[in-house]
Design an enzyme around this catalytic site. Structure first.
Site, PDB file in Angstrom:
ATOM      1  N   ASP A  68      17.307  39.409  59.988  1.00  0.00           N
ATOM      2  CA  ASP A  68      18.547  38.797  60.487  1.00  0.00           C
ATOM      3  C   ASP A  68      19.735  39.451  59.788  1.00  0.00           C
ATOM      4  O   ASP A  68      20.599  38.779  59.225  1.00  0.00           O
ATOM      5  CB  ASP A  68      18.525  37.294  60.238  1.00  0.00           C
ATOM      6  CG  ASP A  68      19.628  36.548  60.987  1.00  0.00           C
ATOM      7  OD1 ASP A  68      20.218  37.136  61.920  1.00  0.00           O
ATOM      8  OD2 ASP A  68      19.904  35.381  60.639  1.00  0.00           O
ATOM      9  N   GLU A 104      17.882  32.115  42.326  1.00  0.00           N
ATOM     10  CA  GLU A 104      18.796  32.825  41.438  1.00  0.00           C
ATOM     11  C   GLU A 104      20.220  32.791  41.988  1.00  0.00           C
ATOM     12  O   GLU A 104      20.436  32.976  43.178  1.00  0.00           O
ATOM     13  CB  GLU A 104      18.319  34.270  41.311  1.00  0.00           C
ATOM     14  CG  GLU A 104      19.239  35.194  40.553  1.00  0.00           C
ATOM     15  CD  GLU A 104      18.817  36.651  40.677  1.00  0.00           C
ATOM     16  OE1 GLU A 104      19.421  37.495  39.975  1.00  0.00           O
ATOM     17  OE2 GLU A 104      17.893  36.958  41.471  1.00  0.00           O
ATOM     18  N   PHE A 105      21.178  32.559  41.112  1.00  0.00           N
ATOM     19  CA  PHE A 105      22.581  32.649  41.510  1.00  0.00           C
ATOM     20  C   PHE A 105      23.078  34.054  41.226  1.00  0.00           C
ATOM     21  O   PHE A 105      22.969  34.552  40.102  1.00  0.00           O
ATOM     22  CB  PHE A 105      23.450  31.636  40.756  1.00  0.00           C
ATOM     23  CG  PHE A 105      24.875  31.654  41.199  1.00  0.00           C
ATOM     24  CD1 PHE A 105      25.296  30.886  42.275  1.00  0.00           C
ATOM     25  CD2 PHE A 105      25.807  32.467  40.567  1.00  0.00           C
ATOM     26  CE1 PHE A 105      26.616  30.917  42.707  1.00  0.00           C
ATOM     27  CE2 PHE A 105      27.124  32.503  40.986  1.00  0.00           C
ATOM     28  CZ  PHE A 105      27.532  31.729  42.054  1.00  0.00           C
ATOM     29  N   ILE A 106      23.613  34.717  42.249  1.00  0.00           N
ATOM     30  CA  ILE A 106      24.158  36.060  42.101  1.00  0.00           C
ATOM     31  C   ILE A 106      25.676  35.985  42.233  1.00  0.00           C
ATOM     32  O   ILE A 106      26.193  35.468  43.229  1.00  0.00           O
ATOM     33  CB  ILE A 106      23.583  37.024  43.152  1.00  0.00           C
ATOM     34  CG1 ILE A 106      22.068  37.168  42.964  1.00  0.00           C
ATOM     35  CG2 ILE A 106      24.263  38.392  43.068  1.00  0.00           C
ATOM     36  CD1 ILE A 106      21.387  38.042  44.019  1.00  0.00           C
TER      37      ILE A 106
END
Length: 339
Positions: free
Chosen positions: A243, A138-140
């Site tokens: 991380d 998904e592109f946010i």
């Protein structure tokens, strides 16, 4: 347009002091497979352009309108694919097999399924026909301002509270912390897991890479004597990002926190703060976190023990600039524990 012509951006890597030069640690990954505990992210068949092929079929797009690089790091190439069905984020790496991205996808999916803090949903992992691999997710659209740290603290605590494991401490696959292999063999005892698969593994790498017998011997002595630091503490396996530093924390256009590039496993919730030396959490973050996940006895005594894993990893990846910090923590604990 072939895949080789599409990717010119970079994605972030876990170092917050970029002036140190990269060490010579090679990337080593075990071949992973998805377990039945998760909905599989199917591997694509080899084609001339498997990324385009997936977007125009399972991605439900009829047309790719634009491909643009995404900047910001040094391990993987990253691109944004705009289509009539929305945008996708794609990372590629010409030198690794899909195992590294499979581990990332499983971690993202595990965090996504908690429905707490926002993470990009992974869609597809596969090999590139000319070598290497890719991941589509998904592109946010990121916002201009940093995320509210109190909201981040609360949502992260909710993730820790929701994401539990019945298998003990570890993860379904080994993955990586930066480009260092991270061993996630299921272990019933947290102290044993942390001593062997976190501190012990990094100490062995330091001896192999630098011939550093001093940090290896003192570090192992510490690893064998850390149990008193956990007396009176009930430790549950919580889903950790693994991380969490400032480069992996952002916000969406609504100001909601988003966390990226995980090194997930199930561990003691306090281990999530191991990168706090360059995460910028602050009082509002911790206050909100501890409202959901109450502070455990001895928290302050264990804080630097969890920093040590990441200092050792940075020593192995970036060289001697991090050795003194790791050595100082080891020596202080040896003195405290009279080990």
């Amino acid at each position: 347009m072939g895949v080789a012509m599409l990717h010119a951006g970079f994605i972030s890597f876990s170092s917050c002091i970029p002036s140190f030069s990269s060490g010579g640690l090679s990337r080593r990954c075990t071949r992973f497979s998805f377990t039945k505990l998760h909905r599989p992210l199917a591997m694509s068949s080899l084609s001339n352009d498997p990324i385009r092929e997936w977007i125009l079929s399972e991605g439900k797009a009829n047309e790719i309108t634009r491909i643009s690089p995404v900047g910001g790091g040094c391990i993987n190439l990253a691109s944004r694919y705009d289509t009539d069905a929305g945008s996708f984020f794609v990372k590629t790496n010409r030198s690794i097999e899909p195992s590294m991205f499979e581990g990332e996808a499983l971690g993202l999916n595990a965090m996504y399924e908690t429905r707490t803090v926002r993470v990009p949903k992974p869609f597809k992992v596969g090999p590139l026909p000319t070598g290497g691999s890719y991941i589509i997710m998904e592109f946010i659209e990121f916002g201009a301002s940093r995320s509210n740290r109190s909201v981040l603290g609360r949502k992260l605590a909710e993730m820790h509270k929701t994401g539990k494991s019945e298998n003990g401490f570890g993860f379904h696959v080994d993955n990586t912390i930066g480009s260092t292999p991270q061993i996630n063999t299921w272990t019933s005892d947290w102290v044993e897991f942390y001593a062997e698969h976190r501190l012990g593994y990094q100490l062995k790498l330091a001896r192999q890479q630098y011939g550093d017998s001093t940090i290896y011997e003192r570090g192992l002595r510490l690893a064998k004597n850390i149990r008193p630091l956990f007396e009176g503490v009930a430790i549950e396996p919580c889903l950790l990002h693994g991380d969490l530093w400032s480069g992996n924390i952002t916000s969406d256009r609504n100001g909601e926190p988003v966390i990226l590039d995980p090194a997930c496993y199930y561990g003691h919730c306090e281990a999530e703060f191991g990168m706090s030396w360059c995460a910028g959490f602050g009082g509002s973050f911790y206050n909100a976190y501890f409202e959901v996940m109450p502070k455990q006895p001895g928290f302050e005594k264990r804080r630097e023990l969890y920093l040590l894993y990441h200092y050792l990893n940075h020593y192995n990846l970036f060289g001697s600039g991090y050795r003194s910090s790791a050595m100082s923590i080891i020596d202080d604990y040896l003195l405290m524990l009279k080990a």
